[in-house]
Scaffold this active site. Sequence first.
Site, short mmCIF file in Angstrom:
data_model
loop_
_atom_site.label_atom_id
_atom_site.label_comp_id
_atom_site.label_asym_id
_atom_site.label_seq_id
_atom_site.Cartn_x
_atom_site.Cartn_y
_atom_site.Cartn_z
N ARG A 1 -48.59 -14.96 2.07
CA ARG A 1 -49.70 -14.31 2.74
C ARG A 1 -50.84 -13.98 1.79
O ARG A 1 -52.01 -13.96 2.16
CB ARG A 1 -49.22 -13.09 3.52
CG ARG A 1 -48.39 -13.50 4.74
CD ARG A 1 -47.51 -12.38 5.28
NE ARG A 1 -46.52 -11.93 4.32
CZ ARG A 1 -45.34 -12.52 4.10
NH1 ARG A 1 -45.01 -13.59 4.78
NH2 ARG A 1 -44.50 -12.04 3.22
N GLU B 1 -36.70 -5.97 -4.06
CA GLU B 1 -35.77 -5.06 -3.40
C GLU B 1 -34.56 -5.75 -2.79
O GLU B 1 -33.56 -5.12 -2.53
CB GLU B 1 -36.48 -4.19 -2.35
CG GLU B 1 -37.15 -4.94 -1.22
CD GLU B 1 -38.58 -5.37 -1.48
OE1 GLU B 1 -39.33 -5.44 -0.51
OE2 GLU B 1 -38.95 -5.65 -2.64
#
Length: 176
Positions: free
Chosen positions: A66, A103
């Site tokens: 993105r 993460e």
Amino acid sequence: MIERQLSQELQHAAAQIRLIEDYPEDGVLFRDITPVLADGPALAAVVADLAAHCPEFDVVAGIEARGFILAGALGVHTQCGALSVRKAGKLPAPAAAASYSLEYGEATVEVQQDIKPGARVLILDDVLATGGTADAARRVIEAIGGEVVGFGMLCEVAGLGGREKLGDLPIHVVFP
């Protein structure tokens, strides 16, 4: 994180962000900005906000995937160049690579030698979480001679240490 009043246009853009639970794995709340990118006025508002609040730059580097769209749009808006920070193995002539933890796993990013040494580079991505991806992007830009002047993000996940990982460089988050 700094609280700020969002314009009506940015409020419209913020309302387009879709939250998806347990993606890409259990326990992760994914912030999907693709509806913002698909909405012309929302995308224009985000790009104008980034242009107004980020430090001066010669080249904008978008992090896959993105971030590519944001970098292209901001590059056109400011009439500067755009650079792609890609996942490993996607570029025909990678000049620098950096691995990092995020993460939910490990990854590597690469760039090609497509900027002049000393170029001032703004790094863009959709979300700042742990800061691993943005930090790796900073390292590869510096490895090819770019001067990273700051970061622009659409959203930030507080409490994961992303800002701390990026040090003293300016960070502008459109939707804090």
